[in-house]
Design a protein around this motif. Structure first.
Motif, mmCIF file in Angstrom:
data_model
loop_
_atom_site.group_PDB
_atom_site.id
_atom_site.type_symbol
_atom_site.label_atom_id
_atom_site.label_comp_id
_atom_site.label_asym_id
_atom_site.label_seq_id
_atom_site.Cartn_x
_atom_site.Cartn_y
_atom_site.Cartn_z
ATOM 1 N N LYS A 151 0.827 -1.203 0.000
ATOM 2 C CA LYS A 151 0.000 0.000 0.000
ATOM 3 C C LYS A 151 0.862 1.253 0.000
ATOM 4 O O LYS A 151 0.528 2.240 -0.643
ATOM 5 N N LYS A 152 1.964 1.197 0.722
ATOM 6 C CA LYS A 152 2.860 2.353 0.772
ATOM 7 C C LYS A 152 3.444 2.634 -0.610
ATOM 8 O O LYS A 152 3.590 3.795 -1.014
ATOM 9 N N PHE A 193 2.071 1.953 -3.593
ATOM 10 C CA PHE A 193 1.045 2.546 -4.460
ATOM 11 C C PHE A 193 0.717 3.977 -4.038
ATOM 12 O O PHE A 193 0.470 4.841 -4.884
ATOM 13 N N SER A 194 0.738 4.250 -2.757
ATOM 14 C CA SER A 194 0.504 5.614 -2.278
ATOM 15 C C SER A 194 1.625 6.537 -2.759
ATOM 16 O O SER A 194 1.374 7.660 -3.221
ATOM 17 N N LEU A 195 2.857 6.080 -2.650
ATOM 18 C CA LEU A 195 3.997 6.855 -3.111
ATOM 19 C C LEU A 195 3.920 7.081 -4.623
ATOM 20 O O LEU A 195 4.160 8.184 -5.115
ATOM 21 N N ALA A 253 1.194 7.137 -6.448
ATOM 22 C CA ALA A 253 0.097 8.073 -6.698
ATOM 23 C C ALA A 253 0.528 9.509 -6.427
ATOM 24 O O ALA A 253 0.215 10.423 -7.191
ATOM 25 N N ILE A 254 1.268 9.738 -5.369
ATOM 26 C CA ILE A 254 1.753 11.087 -5.041
ATOM 27 C C ILE A 254 2.714 11.589 -6.114
ATOM 28 O O ILE A 254 2.627 12.735 -6.563
ATOM 29 N N THR A 278 2.825 10.653 -9.216
ATOM 30 C CA THR A 278 2.039 10.891 -10.430
ATOM 31 C C THR A 278 1.309 12.232 -10.346
ATOM 32 O O THR A 278 1.318 13.009 -11.301
#
Length: 124
Positions: A2-3, A5-7, A9-10, A12
């Motif tokens: 999850k970390k 994908f969160s990174l 997304a940020i 992007t």
């Protein structure tokens, strides 16, 4: 995971937001233009001052104001475009007729003119 994908997304979002900047607009029409009409009232030996003002900004938008005796009487937005030195002003209000003008930078103050040479507004 999850970390990660969160990174991703940020990163992007930051990349996309940096790529969506508007190009700088340095068109000579930018600024405030106005037209003032002073008419004498014969009965009272006084005068009436009517002023119109156009504020052109760099996002191809603007604000139009009408004043009577220094009191704001009407205000609306407008959009503007330029094509080969001809400026088209399209108002958000249907009661005002859209206008096309050209800029004359040879005079002082600079003038916005109709195609027939009549003065539309002067630079403030």
């Amino acid at each position: 995971m999850k970390k990660f994908f969160s990174l991703l997304a940020i990163i992007t979002l930051i990349s996309v937001s940096n790529c969506t900047r508007l190009p700088e607009n340095d068109d000579p029409v930018l600024g405030i233009w106005s037209k003032t009409e002073i008419s004498a009232v014969e009965d009272r030996m006084s005068s009436s001052i009517e002023k119109e003002e156009w504020i052109f900004n760099d996002a191809y938008l603007g604000r139009y104001h009408q004043y009577s005796q220094e009191t704001l009487t009407f205000s609306t937005d407008f959009k503007w475009t330029v094509d080969n030195g001809v400026y088209s002003i399209v108002y958000g209000e249907e009661s005002i007729e859209d206008t096309t003008v050209i800029i004359n930078m040879d005079d002082d103050p600079e003038q916005l003119e109709f195609a027939d040479g009549g003065i539309f507004a002067l630079r403030e």
